[in-house]
Design a protein around this motif. Sequence first.
Motif, short mmCIF file in Angstrom:
data_model
loop_
_atom_site.label_atom_id
_atom_site.label_comp_id
_atom_site.label_asym_id
_atom_site.label_seq_id
_atom_site.Cartn_x
_atom_site.Cartn_y
_atom_site.Cartn_z
N MET A 1 -3.98 18.65 2.18
CA MET A 1 -3.38 18.19 3.41
C MET A 1 -1.97 17.61 3.35
SD MET A 1 -6.25 17.22 6.49
CE MET A 1 -7.01 16.00 5.46
N ARG A 2 -1.22 17.82 4.37
CA ARG A 2 0.05 17.20 4.46
C ARG A 2 0.15 16.33 5.78
NH1 ARG A 2 4.10 14.22 4.17
NH2 ARG A 2 6.19 15.03 3.76
N VAL A 3 -0.05 15.18 5.62
CA VAL A 3 -0.04 14.23 6.57
C VAL A 3 0.92 13.12 6.75
CG1 VAL A 3 -1.74 12.60 7.84
CG2 VAL A 3 -2.55 14.52 6.49
N HIS A 4 1.32 12.99 7.92
CA HIS A 4 2.44 11.67 8.38
C HIS A 4 1.98 10.89 9.39
CE1 HIS A 4 6.33 10.07 8.06
NE2 HIS A 4 6.41 9.85 9.37
N PHE A 5 2.12 9.72 9.04
CA PHE A 5 1.62 8.59 10.09
C PHE A 5 2.69 8.02 10.50
CE2 PHE A 5 -2.47 6.25 11.16
CZ PHE A 5 -1.92 5.51 11.97
N LEU A 7 3.83 4.72 12.05
CA LEU A 7 3.22 3.16 12.16
C LEU A 7 3.63 2.46 13.15
CD1 LEU A 7 3.44 2.36 8.29
CD2 LEU A 7 1.53 3.14 9.41
N ALA A 8 2.80 1.83 13.97
CA ALA A 8 3.27 0.85 14.79
C ALA A 8 4.18 -0.46 14.50
CB ALA A 8 2.33 0.44 15.78
N ASP A 9 3.92 -0.55 13.19
CA ASP A 9 4.12 -2.05 12.80
C ASP A 9 4.04 -1.99 11.12
OD1 ASP A 9 1.65 -2.81 12.08
OD2 ASP A 9 1.35 -3.36 14.18
N LEU A 10 4.54 -2.76 10.28
CA LEU A 10 4.48 -2.71 9.02
C LEU A 10 3.29 -3.64 8.27
CD1 LEU A 10 8.03 -2.38 7.72
CD2 LEU A 10 6.27 -0.58 7.77
N HIS A 11 2.72 -4.31 9.41
CA HIS A 11 1.63 -5.21 8.99
C HIS A 11 0.30 -4.97 9.72
CE1 HIS A 11 4.07 -7.02 11.95
NE2 HIS A 11 2.88 -7.62 12.56
N GLY A 12 -0.77 -5.76 9.72
CA GLY A 12 -1.91 -5.59 10.58
C GLY A 12 -2.17 -4.02 11.03
N PRO A 13 -2.41 -3.66 12.29
CA PRO A 13 -2.50 -2.28 12.42
C PRO A 13 -2.08 -1.24 11.80
CG PRO A 13 -2.59 -3.51 14.50
CD PRO A 13 -1.80 -4.36 13.32
N GLY A 14 -0.95 -1.21 11.38
CA GLY A 14 -0.11 -0.44 10.79
C GLY A 14 -0.65 -0.36 9.28
N TYR A 15 -0.83 -1.44 8.82
CA TYR A 15 -1.49 -1.47 7.37
C TYR A 15 -2.90 -0.83 7.21
CZ TYR A 15 -3.43 -3.48 2.94
OH TYR A 15 -4.10 -3.66 1.81
N TYR A 16 -3.75 -1.29 8.13
CA TYR A 16 -4.88 -0.84 7.87
C TYR A 16 -5.51 0.67 8.70
CZ TYR A 16 -6.49 -5.46 6.68
OH TYR A 16 -6.70 -6.83 5.76
N ARG A 17 -4.73 0.84 9.64
CA ARG A 17 -4.81 2.23 10.37
C ARG A 17 -4.16 3.08 9.68
NH1 ARG A 17 -9.08 2.43 12.54
NH2 ARG A 17 -8.97 4.10 13.81
N GLY A 18 -3.07 3.09 9.04
CA GLY A 18 -2.22 3.84 8.22
C GLY A 18 -2.09 3.87 6.84
N PHE A 19 -1.06 2.86 6.51
CA PHE A 19 -0.77 2.93 5.09
C PHE A 19 -1.90 2.82 4.29
CE2 PHE A 19 -0.43 0.02 1.31
CZ PHE A 19 0.54 0.86 0.78
N LEU A 20 -2.97 1.86 4.61
CA LEU A 20 -4.29 2.00 3.61
C LEU A 20 -5.00 3.21 3.25
CD1 LEU A 20 -5.93 -0.10 1.75
CD2 LEU A 20 -6.90 -0.97 3.51
N PRO A 21 -5.77 3.76 4.45
CA PRO A 21 -6.21 5.04 4.35
C PRO A 21 -5.53 6.16 3.92
CG PRO A 21 -5.97 4.64 6.70
CD PRO A 21 -5.64 3.32 5.85
N LEU A 22 -4.31 6.21 4.20
CA LEU A 22 -3.44 7.22 3.60
C LEU A 22 -3.12 7.31 2.11
CD1 LEU A 22 -3.29 8.23 6.60
CD2 LEU A 22 -0.77 8.77 6.14
N SER A 23 -3.04 5.88 1.65
CA SER A 23 -2.68 5.61 0.10
C SER A 23 -4.00 6.20 -0.53
CB SER A 23 -2.52 4.10 0.12
OG SER A 23 -3.74 3.28 0.23
N ARG A 24 -5.18 5.70 -0.06
CA ARG A 24 -6.32 6.54 -0.81
C ARG A 24 -6.49 7.96 -0.54
NH1 ARG A 24 -5.08 1.76 -1.52
NH2 ARG A 24 -6.29 0.18 -1.89
N MET A 25 -6.22 8.54 0.32
CA MET A 25 -6.22 10.08 0.66
C MET A 25 -5.22 10.55 -0.35
SD MET A 25 -6.31 10.70 4.89
CE MET A 25 -5.88 12.42 4.37
N SER A 26 -3.98 9.92 -0.47
CA SER A 26 -3.24 10.35 -1.81
C SER A 26 -3.80 10.41 -2.82
CB SER A 26 -1.80 9.59 -1.79
OG SER A 26 -1.22 9.62 -0.57
#
Length: 355
Positions: A1-5, A7-26
């Motif tokens: 899949m090609r997924v783009h998130f 982010l509402a911010d670069l910390h907190g929710p942005g990290y846990y809801r976006g960056f972190l799961p997508l990095s593991r999906m990569s």
Amino acid sequence: MRVHFCLADLHGPGYYRGFLPLSRMSLLGHRCTHSTSMPVYESAVEQGLDVLIGQRLVEPSPSGLWQQMARREGRPFALVMDLDDDLWNIDRSNDAHSFFDPDRLRRLRENVSVADMVTVSTDYLANIVAEHTTVPIVVLENTVPESLLTLEPDHAGDGSFTDDDIVIGWAGSSTHNRDFGECAKSIKRVIQANPRTIFHCICPVDYTERVKSIRGRTKWTNWVNGVENYHKALNFDVGLAPLFPFEFNNSKSDLRLVELGALGIPVIASPVGPYKRAMDEGYPCYSAKTPKDWTTVLTKLTSTTLGETGKKASALERKVIGEEARNWVRKRTTEANVHRWVAAYEQILSGVRVG
């Protein structure tokens, strides 16, 4: 899949809801990117996106783009809205209440209603969101990186504490004024009575002013940039998770318990909302409902008396409960749950809505 998130911010929710799961999906072979801006429709198509995720979209510009894309005939990608808080029921004591004004909440409702799917962090929040949309809602719990399980809190990090100090710690944003009030007086009593204790607050607002006394020791650390750096700053012997019982808090996640538990830090928590649900599911921590409860448990966990083994009884108890919490958190790592995120996005691809 090609997924783009988006982010509402670069910390907190942005990290846990976006960056972190997508990095593991990569790591699983998916092509994942993120940014803090919303791409235009043509750019999303050119990138070959399968899924475009917007995080709590409330501002006019990204909302306009979202609405336009939702109505495009033949749109080849799914639109997913992600929410981590009940923004419709923010208490007036919360600094965020004035920001999420009627116009922003109206746009949020409109954006949720035209999404193909909404992802949220708790079942309770899913029920709230269901009042504003008829689209599928999927619960994806907040998780922590597996590496956090091997990080040991470091007392000597900045030279503020010694090995003999017992650090009572609380960390959070400036929106937790009433939450902190649940345990403030108890902290003050305990650090005043026990010279070995010190209260460490990590927050943009210096809450130590509310617990200072003649003999009580405190340390304030301003907000730490970068979630990884924030985790390293959590050098607590006892972690605090107070929560005031109002509607907004009921839909929050148990992330504070999960973070502290991953580090092996024993926690005292209010039996409210997500923390009560975690306790009911077996999370090992101490429950404190009243000021007397907070004082009693804090005193017990910071005692310097010796047990039958000749070692500090409180230190042994903290270690045992901390390790139990760490073991509980193993099921809540991103690595153990990334398949849930993949399954949610794959699920919606088969039924992209248009119009």
